[in-house]
Design an enzyme around this catalytic site. Sequence first.
Site, PDB file in Angstrom:
ATOM      1  N   ASN A  19       0.856  -1.186   0.000  1.00  0.00           N
ATOM      2  CA  ASN A  19       0.000   0.000   0.000  1.00  0.00           C
ATOM      3  C   ASN A  19       0.892   1.235   0.000  1.00  0.00           C
ATOM      4  OD1 ASN A  19      -1.798   2.067   0.497  1.00  0.00           O
ATOM      5  ND2 ASN A  19      -2.241   1.439   2.612  1.00  0.00           N
ATOM      6  N   TRP A  20       0.976   1.888  -1.164  1.00  0.00           N
ATOM      7  CA  TRP A  20       1.883   3.040  -1.272  1.00  0.00           C
ATOM      8  C   TRP A  20       1.323   4.295  -0.618  1.00  0.00           C
ATOM      9  CZ3 TRP A  20       3.638   2.876  -7.143  1.00  0.00           C
ATOM     10  CH2 TRP A  20       4.349   1.695  -7.353  1.00  0.00           C
ATOM     11  N   LYS A  21       0.042   4.265  -0.266  1.00  0.00           N
ATOM     12  CA  LYS A  21      -0.600   5.467   0.302  1.00  0.00           C
ATOM     13  C   LYS A  21      -0.388   6.637  -0.664  1.00  0.00           C
ATOM     14  CE  LYS A  21       0.027   3.375   4.771  1.00  0.00           C
ATOM     15  NZ  LYS A  21      -0.078   3.528   6.217  1.00  0.00           N
ATOM     16  N   HIS A 111      -9.611   1.062   4.672  1.00  0.00           N
ATOM     17  CA  HIS A 111      -8.332   1.273   5.364  1.00  0.00           C
ATOM     18  C   HIS A 111      -8.566   2.226   6.541  1.00  0.00           C
ATOM     19  CE1 HIS A 111      -4.254   2.557   6.241  1.00  0.00           C
ATOM     20  NE2 HIS A 111      -3.868   1.457   5.635  1.00  0.00           N
ATOM     21  N   GLU A 113      -7.026   4.681   7.557  1.00  0.00           N
ATOM     22  CA  GLU A 113      -6.855   6.111   7.243  1.00  0.00           C
ATOM     23  C   GLU A 113      -8.103   6.667   6.557  1.00  0.00           C
ATOM     24  OE1 GLU A 113      -3.068   5.665   5.286  1.00  0.00           O
ATOM     25  OE2 GLU A 113      -2.230   5.046   7.212  1.00  0.00           O
ATOM     26  N   GLU A 181      -5.483  -5.096  10.379  1.00  0.00           N
ATOM     27  CA  GLU A 181      -4.490  -4.057  10.613  1.00  0.00           C
ATOM     28  C   GLU A 181      -4.806  -3.323  11.913  1.00  0.00           C
ATOM     29  OE1 GLU A 181      -2.316  -2.761   6.838  1.00  0.00           O
ATOM     30  OE2 GLU A 181      -4.144  -1.580   6.949  1.00  0.00           O
ATOM     31  N   GLY A 187       2.251   2.137  10.840  1.00  0.00           N
ATOM     32  CA  GLY A 187       3.209   3.233  10.775  1.00  0.00           C
ATOM     33  C   GLY A 187       3.901   3.543  12.098  1.00  0.00           C
ATOM     34  N   SER A 227       3.283  -2.208  10.382  1.00  0.00           N
ATOM     35  CA  SER A 227       4.727  -2.264  10.645  1.00  0.00           C
ATOM     36  C   SER A 227       5.359  -3.602  10.251  1.00  0.00           C
ATOM     37  CB  SER A 227       5.027  -1.926  12.110  1.00  0.00           C
ATOM     38  OG  SER A 227       4.624  -0.600  12.398  1.00  0.00           O
TER      39      SER A 227
HETATM   40  P1  PGA Z   1       2.719   0.246   7.695  1.00  0.00           P
HETATM   41  O1  PGA Z   1       1.255   0.518   7.031  1.00  0.00           O
HETATM   42  O2  PGA Z   1       3.249  -1.010   7.087  1.00  0.00           O
HETATM   43  O3  PGA Z   1       3.515   1.459   7.319  1.00  0.00           O
HETATM   44  O4  PGA Z   1       2.505   0.105   9.169  1.00  0.00           O
HETATM   45  C1  PGA Z   1       0.372  -0.541   6.798  1.00  0.00           C
HETATM   46  C2  PGA Z   1      -0.865  -0.007   6.133  1.00  0.00           C
HETATM   47  O5  PGA Z   1      -1.277   1.126   6.433  1.00  0.00           O
HETATM   48  O6  PGA Z   1      -1.480  -0.701   5.324  1.00  0.00           O
END
Ligand code: PGA
Length: 269
Positions: A19-21, A111, A113, A181, A187, A227
């Site tokens: 997931n590149w966001k 997600h 976010e 998640e 993150g 992470s």
């Molecule tokens: P991360 O993000 O690996 O940077 O913790 C995971 C995600 O948001 O899918």
Amino acid sequence: MAVDSVAQKHARVPLIAGNWKMNLDHLQSIAFVQKLAWTLKDAQHDPGSAEVAVFPPFTDLRSVQTLVNADDLPIAYGGQDISAHDSGAYTGEISGAFLKALDTKYVIVGHSERRQYHGETDEAIAAKVAAAHRHGIVPIICVGETAEDLEQHGPSAVPVAQLRVALGGAAQGAEIVVAYEPVWAIGSGLAATSEQAQQVCAALRGVIAEVLGDDVAQATRILYGGSVKASNIAGFMREADVDGALVGGASLLLDEFASIVRFQKHVGT
Ligand code: PGA
């Protein structure tokens, strides 16, 4: 692991999803995907041992499609979100029809976010699951608890409840992927332990069995995200109910991501 769960796990091809966001424009995405393909090829990665998918921003998808098609690369791609609507007056939204027209295989739905910054509810996420299935796209349904949820309700109550609602949008017989998640692990550098991930992923598989039946539950890949890095992927992948990873930050680091994809080379570590 019991003999049965080993056999069932082996029937599911692991999925490593990046997931590149909101990172990498279309030119950067071409360079990255090209290098990723070379790196995996040089390392003689067998696409049958783990499927690789990248989730770039929408504006990159056409470029990634062109590259993947031209060079016949064994890399899938998906969108980071999908509109619940198919067309019309929904400024800024992206229809599943448009994603499908770019041969998009997957789409990330719900997600944390999106839930946090865009107020997406479980019901809105169920509608997006339905939209993905209307267009023949596999939704990767993200669920997970916050640190406060964990304290108040324990590890699996919130993700289980989120998944139960989201599955209401799933079409009969259509493929889904689930990503567990924990919000506190995204993150933060503080991943769940593999035992924690296993416990919740097993509970999520139980919900799938209740709502969609046992066969679907056994066929569905459940990913852990939060992470994930090359140094902890093997531990997660050893668990009976963890079938891959949704990787954020580390998916933008070429060698690190390639090493995560090749976890089978270091499962013993
Ligand atoms: P991360 O993000 O690996 O940077 O913790 C995971 C995600 O948001 O899918």
